[in-house]
Enzyme design. Structure first.
Site, short mmCIF file in Angstrom:
data_model
loop_
_atom_site.label_atom_id
_atom_site.label_comp_id
_atom_site.label_asym_id
_atom_site.label_seq_id
_atom_site.Cartn_x
_atom_site.Cartn_y
_atom_site.Cartn_z
N GLY A 13 0.78 -1.24 0.00
CA GLY A 13 0.00 0.00 0.00
C GLY A 13 0.81 1.29 0.00
O GLY A 13 0.33 2.32 0.48
N ASN A 15 1.48 3.10 -2.56
CA ASN A 15 0.77 4.06 -3.43
C ASN A 15 -0.45 4.64 -2.73
O ASN A 15 -0.78 5.81 -2.90
CB ASN A 15 0.39 3.42 -4.75
N MET A 91 -4.11 -7.26 -6.58
CA MET A 91 -3.61 -8.41 -7.33
C MET A 91 -4.71 -9.43 -7.63
O MET A 91 -4.52 -10.62 -7.46
CB MET A 91 -2.47 -9.09 -6.54
N LEU A 93 -7.80 -10.03 -10.58
CA LEU A 93 -8.39 -9.49 -11.82
C LEU A 93 -9.85 -9.12 -11.60
O LEU A 93 -10.62 -9.88 -11.02
CB LEU A 93 -8.31 -10.54 -12.91
N HIS A 110 0.87 0.99 -13.46
CA HIS A 110 1.67 -0.16 -13.91
C HIS A 110 3.15 0.24 -13.92
O HIS A 110 3.50 1.28 -14.48
CB HIS A 110 1.21 -0.58 -15.31
C1 GRF Z 1 3.21 -1.00 -7.62
O1 GRF Z 1 4.50 -1.23 -8.11
C2 GRF Z 1 2.24 -0.83 -8.75
O2 GRF Z 1 2.82 -0.30 -9.90
C3 GRF Z 1 1.79 -2.25 -9.01
O3 GRF Z 1 1.74 -2.85 -7.74
C4 GRF Z 1 2.67 -2.21 -6.87
C5 GRF Z 1 1.93 -1.85 -5.63
O4 GRF Z 1 2.77 -1.36 -4.63
N1 GRF Z 1 0.54 -2.24 -9.72
P1 GRF Z 1 2.16 -0.76 -3.30
O5 GRF Z 1 1.29 -1.83 -2.66
O6 GRF Z 1 1.38 0.47 -3.64
O7 GRF Z 1 3.35 -0.44 -2.43
#
Ligand code: GRF
Length: 204
Positions: A13, A15, A91, A93, A110
């Site tokens: 998490g 992001n 993760m 779909l 991505h």
């Molecule tokens: C990130 O690298 C994003 O690009 C990919 O999954 C990862 C998630 O990382 N889709 P986080 O859980 O936000 O640290």
């Protein structure tokens, strides 16, 4: 009206955290009102709770099909009057039904320059391929895999002596910078989709 944002995350998490921090310090015209996960141990759920954001885990194993699971999630999103779904390391779909229901209202990040290196190992795949430049893509989600209209991309050079871990760090730093920006543009109604192309208009 401020947009009501749901963030979907299955893991760490970072992001999500970047978006929480951005919203605290900037004018974004949106609030994260829900963090959803298919993984009860997702650290993202802790981040939500720490920030007093509703955190919901739903176990998919009780459902026979992805569609049934997603139907429950859709109910939750409708109850919460969600305007925007932000996938941040989700993760699992999404079903076609879900994507259609929230058409042009789901964003994904991505860790590669799409359409190169689609799938779950974008950073490692680019590193092992030996490309000299990779990057990050924020895009709308459509029914295909990592194929929706692109909102923002930022490139990064791969130095010949760097490790994949160093590259990962560089990629994540870029992610944390550009994902909040894309969310901001969405919340300000500045994204116009025309076929595969997305135009970002100036602030009104
Ligand atoms: C990130 O690298 C994003 O690009 C990919 O999954 C990862 C998630 O990382 N889709 P986080 O859980 O936000 O640290």
């Amino acid at each position: 009206m401020k947009k009501r944002i749901a963030v979907f995350a299955s893991g760490f998490g970072s992001n999500l955290q970047a978006l929480i921090d951005y919203i605290k310090g900037n004018d974004l015209n949106g609030d994260i009102v829900l963090v959803f996960s298919n993984n009860k141990d997702a650290y993202a759920l802790n981040r939500a709770r720490k920030n007093k954001i509703k955190a919901v885990f739903m176990d998919s194993s009780g459902y026979n099909t992805r569609k049934q699971y997603d139907t429950k999630i859709i109910e939750l999103l409708e109850d919460e009057k969600i305007d925007l779904v932000v996938l941040a390391g989700y993760m699992f779909l999404l079903s076609q039904e879900f994507v259609r229901k929230f058409k042009n209202k789901i964003l994904n990040i991505h860790p590669a320059l799409l359409p190169s290196f689609k799938g779950t190992h974008g950073i490692k795949d680019a590193y092992e391929y030996g490309v000299k430049v990779t990057g990050v893509t924020v895009h709308f989600v459509d029914e295909g895999l990592d194929s929706g209209p692109i909102i923002i991309q930022q490139s990064v050079d791969i130095d010949q002596n760097e490790s994949v871990e160093e590259l990962e760090e560089k990629i994540h730093r870029i992610e944390h910078k550009i994902y909040p920006l894309a969310v901001k543009y969405f919340c300000e109604d500045r994204l116009k989709i025309n076929g595969k192309k997305v135009k970002i208009s100036n602030k009104k």
